[in-house]
Design an enzyme around this catalytic site. Sequence first.
Site, short mmCIF file in Angstrom:
data_model
loop_
_atom_site.label_atom_id
_atom_site.label_comp_id
_atom_site.label_asym_id
_atom_site.label_seq_id
_atom_site.Cartn_x
_atom_site.Cartn_y
_atom_site.Cartn_z
CB SER A 1 52.85 46.20 42.66
OG SER A 1 51.79 47.15 42.70
CE LYS A 2 50.62 39.99 39.04
NZ LYS A 2 51.26 38.76 38.65
NE ARG A 3 46.37 43.00 43.45
CZ ARG A 3 46.21 42.38 44.60
NH1 ARG A 3 46.20 43.06 45.71
NH2 ARG A 3 46.01 41.09 44.62
#
Length: 493
Positions: free
Chosen positions: A253-255
């Site tokens: 995930s881009k987090r």
Amino acid sequence: MTTVRTRIAPSPTGDPHVGTAYIALFNLCFARQHGGQFILRIEDTDQVRSSRESEQQIFDALRWLGIEWDEGPDVGGPHGPYRQSERGAIYQQYSAELVSKGHAFPCFCSAERLDEVRAAQMANKETPRYDGHCMHLEPAEAQRRVKAGESHVIRMKVPSEGICSVPDMLRGNVEIPWDRMDMQVLMKADGLPTYFLANVVDDHLMGITHVLRGEEWLPSAPKLIKLYEYFGWEQPALCYMPLLRNPDKSKLSKRKNPTSITFYERMGYLPEAMLNYLGRMGWSMPDEREKFSLAEMIEHFDLSRISLGGPIFDLEKLSWLNGQWLRELPVERFAAEVQQWALNPGYLMQIAPHVQGRVETFSQIAPLAGFFFMGGVTPDAGLFEHKKLSAEQVRQVMQLILWKLEALRQWEKERITGCIQAVVEHLELKLRDAMPLMFAAISGQASSVSVLDAMEILGPDLTRFRLRQAIELLGGVSKKETKDWEKLLAAIP
Ligand code: GLU
């Protein structure tokens, strides 16, 4: 023997994702190895979230990596159109066929009724699903209401008991009970198909023989299988690829990891190295060598060498591999690649107008504008001390701006400014309260060229990356703050 045909079917709803490239790569290798074709289809039936900008970014990003397709929206082919939004009449026809055969039915239930049913089922600890209300309408009566223009969707019938056996090329037969399946909506009230109908119809009409897709689709496979059966079509071979994961094993995930392919391009990774790394996601060469080209991967490709443990997408390993590639390049090619990366006339021409008036010699350019040629920057935490805002407010402004910019599709100075403006106005601040923070985060220094221009030139990936890094530098955002601030975000126009 039929020709092997595989495809990638991305939805153009955001940045070009490394997961898309990963699945594309495996489909490409499988097709090429069998002397077959690889098709690109755009699944843009979600009209609200899909955009042409995102579609173009997908094309560009895959091409940058060296992934080419034989048929697709931009290259044409005998089975077009390759964009689902242009195939509306086809889905109408097939949906009508399912209704007339009694495999699907119009459903007139209002959102309120569906909510009530769901709430009652949840209260009874049942799996929420459609209760079949409209399935029992007389077909003639249902048709009369459809003709009268009553709003409706089309739902497919699914068995209420028994087991569906999904033949997966990697796992063998996966058994999924039918009572987990809902009576899936196939056509929405706006007359557009959902993924399920469009995907099955298109894979069939486009002659797709093998579907390699992400394993997140495995739980819904029975619905696709049922649709093939209803239509009387041969089902393509199915292969559910393991999902890419963050180093902590959570879904990529881009987090936690930049997921946009363009980020890696702007950071100065070599496309061959990136593709090589994606090829190592759950797969290995027979001799286990780590560095290999696309041609070598195609030559040795073998689905049985895919391992199901979730492959970890790890930036450090990717960088290590990239380093191997860089070191082995002939030095002329290395220099040419650097030039192409950021010393090309197009990029320099974007920067030149902003430095020309500020230097007396060329040698002053690097200290002034070196950040245009960097990935991350290392600002001093002191640069974020603010006369008016508390440390918490500083992080909040930056996080809200970051979220706004993550959703921005057209990366232009006016729109970037608009995002920042919207956030500061909502917080009852002024643009000039936020600008020094942006300045420090983006340029990493106390003075330089105009930061809004710099953000436009650096592009979305590096801009967001630097904002994220600055927020981390200041201590990051807690879970509770994320929750609270997301609520704030939702209220910002
Ligand atoms: N449009 C789907 C996606 O974005 C396609 C999934 C599939 O390959 O069937 O992932």
